[in-house]
Design an enzyme around this catalytic site. Sequence first.
Site, PDB file in Angstrom:
ATOM      1  N   HIS A   1      -5.371 -17.620 -11.060  1.00 22.53           N
ATOM      2  CA  HIS A   1      -5.395 -16.954  -9.756  1.00 22.53           C
ATOM      3  C   HIS A   1      -4.210 -17.357  -8.882  1.00 22.53           C
ATOM      4  O   HIS A   1      -3.798 -16.596  -8.010  1.00 22.53           O
ATOM      5  CB  HIS A   1      -6.742 -17.204  -9.071  1.00 22.53           C
TER       6      HIS A   1
ATOM      7  N   HIS B   1     -10.286  -6.744 -17.308  1.00 22.71           N
ATOM      8  CA  HIS B   1     -11.539  -7.488 -17.524  1.00 22.71           C
ATOM      9  C   HIS B   1     -11.880  -8.155 -16.190  1.00 22.71           C
ATOM     10  O   HIS B   1     -11.509  -9.297 -15.943  1.00 22.71           O
ATOM     11  CB  HIS B   1     -11.362  -8.543 -18.605  1.00 22.71           C
TER      12      HIS B   1
ATOM     13  N   SER C   1     -10.760 -12.575  -9.693  1.00 24.79           N
ATOM     14  CA  SER C   1      -9.480 -11.859  -9.580  1.00 24.79           C
ATOM     15  C   SER C   1      -9.564 -10.565  -8.748  1.00 24.79           C
ATOM     16  O   SER C   1      -8.651 -10.295  -7.959  1.00 24.79           O
ATOM     17  CB  SER C   1      -8.904 -11.575 -10.974  1.00 24.79           C
TER      18      SER C   1
ATOM     19  N   ASP D   1     -14.049   0.346 -21.156  1.00 18.08           N
ATOM     20  CA  ASP D   1     -13.284  -0.641 -21.898  1.00 18.08           C
ATOM     21  C   ASP D   1     -11.925  -0.850 -21.213  1.00 18.08           C
ATOM     22  O   ASP D   1     -11.152   0.097 -21.051  1.00 18.08           O
ATOM     23  CB  ASP D   1     -13.089  -0.108 -23.322  1.00 18.08           C
ATOM     24  N   GLY D   2     -11.672  -2.084 -20.824  1.00 14.18           N
ATOM     25  CA  GLY D   2     -10.443  -2.383 -20.094  1.00 14.18           C
ATOM     26  C   GLY D   2      -9.181  -2.037 -20.873  1.00 14.18           C
ATOM     27  O   GLY D   2      -8.182  -1.602 -20.295  1.00 14.18           O
TER      28      GLY D   2
ATOM     29  N   ASP E   1      -7.496 -10.244 -18.944  1.00  9.79           N
ATOM     30  CA  ASP E   1      -8.205 -11.533 -18.909  1.00  9.79           C
ATOM     31  C   ASP E   1      -9.499 -11.461 -19.721  1.00  9.79           C
ATOM     32  O   ASP E   1     -10.601 -11.589 -19.178  1.00  9.79           O
ATOM     33  CB  ASP E   1      -8.497 -11.861 -17.421  1.00  9.79           C
TER      34      ASP E   1
HETATM   35  C1  LIG Z   1     -12.834 -13.988 -18.177  1.00 11.19           C
HETATM   36  S1  LIG Z   1     -13.921 -12.825 -17.516  1.00 11.19           S
HETATM   37  C2  LIG Z   1     -13.019 -12.045 -16.243  1.00 11.19           C
HETATM   38  C3  LIG Z   1     -12.750 -12.884 -15.046  1.00 11.19           C
HETATM   39  C4  LIG Z   1     -11.973 -12.212 -13.949  1.00 11.19           C
HETATM   40  N1  LIG Z   1     -10.783 -11.556 -14.468  1.00 11.19           N
HETATM   41  C5  LIG Z   1     -11.546 -13.211 -12.903  1.00 11.19           C
HETATM   42  O1  LIG Z   1     -10.464 -13.807 -13.035  1.00 11.19           O
HETATM   43  O2  LIG Z   1     -12.286 -13.397 -11.938  1.00 11.19           O
HETATM   44  C6  LIG Z   1     -13.924 -11.560 -18.752  1.00 11.19           C
HETATM   45  C7  LIG Z   1     -14.830 -10.372 -18.440  1.00 11.19           C
HETATM   46  O3  LIG Z   1     -14.507  -9.303 -19.327  1.00 11.19           O
HETATM   47  C8  LIG Z   1     -15.680  -8.560 -19.602  1.00 11.19           C
HETATM   48  N2  LIG Z   1     -15.366  -7.764 -20.812  1.00 11.19           N
HETATM   49  C9  LIG Z   1     -15.429  -8.129 -22.118  1.00 11.19           C
HETATM   50  N3  LIG Z   1     -14.886  -7.170 -22.893  1.00 11.19           N
HETATM   51  C10 LIG Z   1     -14.460  -6.181 -22.060  1.00 11.19           C
HETATM   52  C11 LIG Z   1     -13.779  -4.936 -22.259  1.00 11.19           C
HETATM   53  N4  LIG Z   1     -13.434  -4.536 -23.485  1.00 11.19           N
HETATM   54  N5  LIG Z   1     -13.481  -4.186 -21.179  1.00 11.19           N
HETATM   55  C12 LIG Z   1     -13.821  -4.590 -19.932  1.00 11.19           C
HETATM   56  N6  LIG Z   1     -14.459  -5.764 -19.682  1.00 11.19           N
HETATM   57  C13 LIG Z   1     -14.772  -6.553 -20.733  1.00 11.19           C
HETATM   58  C14 LIG Z   1     -16.748  -9.614 -19.731  1.00 11.19           C
HETATM   59  O4  LIG Z   1     -18.030  -9.072 -19.508  1.00 11.19           O
HETATM   60  C15 LIG Z   1     -16.305 -10.623 -18.634  1.00 11.19           C
HETATM   61  O5  LIG Z   1     -16.977 -10.374 -17.425  1.00 11.19           O
END
Ligand SMILES: C[S@@+](CC[C@H](N)C(=O)[O-])C[C@H]1O[C@@H](n2cnc3c(N)ncnc32)[C@H](O)[C@@H]1O
Length: 280
Positions: A19, A42, A100, A143-144, A164
């Site tokens: 961050h 993500h 984030s 899906d991200g 992420d």
């Molecule tokens: C490490 S965390 C994200 C933290 C956030 N970026 C932050 O810094 O506050 C990863 C997240 O990605 C989500 N996730 C997993 N696969 C994903 C995908 N293919 N597309 C979107 N989100 C996904 C999970 O549910 C989880 O909440």
Amino acid sequence: MLSYRHSFHAGNHADVLKHTVQSLIITALKEKEKPFLYLDTHSGAGRYQLHGEHAERTGEYREGIGRIWQRDDIPAEMEAYLQVVRSYNSGGQLRYYPGSPLIARQLLREQDTLNLTELHPTDFSLLRQEFARDDRARVVREDGYLQLKSRLPPAARRGVILIDPPYELKTDYQAVVDGIQEGYRRFATGVYALWYPVVLRQQIKRLLKALEETGIRRILQIELAVLPDSDRHGMTASGMIVINPPWKLEAQMKSLLPWLHQVLVPEGTGHTRVEWVVPE
Ligand SMILES: C[S@@+](CC[C@H](N)C(=O)[O-])C[C@H]1O[C@@H](n2cnc3c(N)ncnc32)[C@H](O)[C@@H]1O
């Protein structure tokens, strides 16, 4: 499989590094009036309760943001990030950690936009509530990685993309490289910020090699380790790989990391690194 919940890890040393880098990139993009897109593949839930069951169970935040947020010798490079953290904890007690999307929300301007994706049903619904009244944000349960195809290039041709993933699936190590290639093909001037954990050093070496082999240039690696590399289970370090970093980022992180390492790891184990994987 969606078993990962960021609420167990929010505010740990990896979040502090991630961050801080995120906020420095956003601050650099704001030097020009022209709008930009913040794309978070993500996103997580957005806001995390540090006295909730999840965060208290691991206690990771105490050795991360807990060691930093009230110090009076904060380097300038961390000010923007810490102002956001403090704004969620005005009572002098550390109760919430902004993820984030919330850090971006506070640092972005009226003219900028956010594209946020989260797959986990609970975290998605929390995230959607957070942004219910923010017209700048598009929040979707998609899906991200697909956003790197469908949302790039941004209309304003300026943007930062935070990638992420939880890496709970080993396929994430390849998916991030494929995703970056897809995005870069459409939007070669964007700033791409990829987070990675060091659990097994070989995995990260392979990731860096795969990124090198894409032919993309200007790839900067920023890493903070709290322990030496190890074969045992667990994260010993984390890092950010930044493609097209703002020109000041290398110097900012070289200046900040020794201080950050000393504060986060008073025992002195681990290391810091700011290195070009591929230069200009
Ligand atoms: C490490 S965390 C994200 C933290 C956030 N970026 C932050 O810094 O506050 C990863 C997240 O990605 C989500 N996730 C997993 N696969 C994903 C995908 N293919 N597309 C979107 N989100 C996904 C999970 O549910 C989880 O909440």
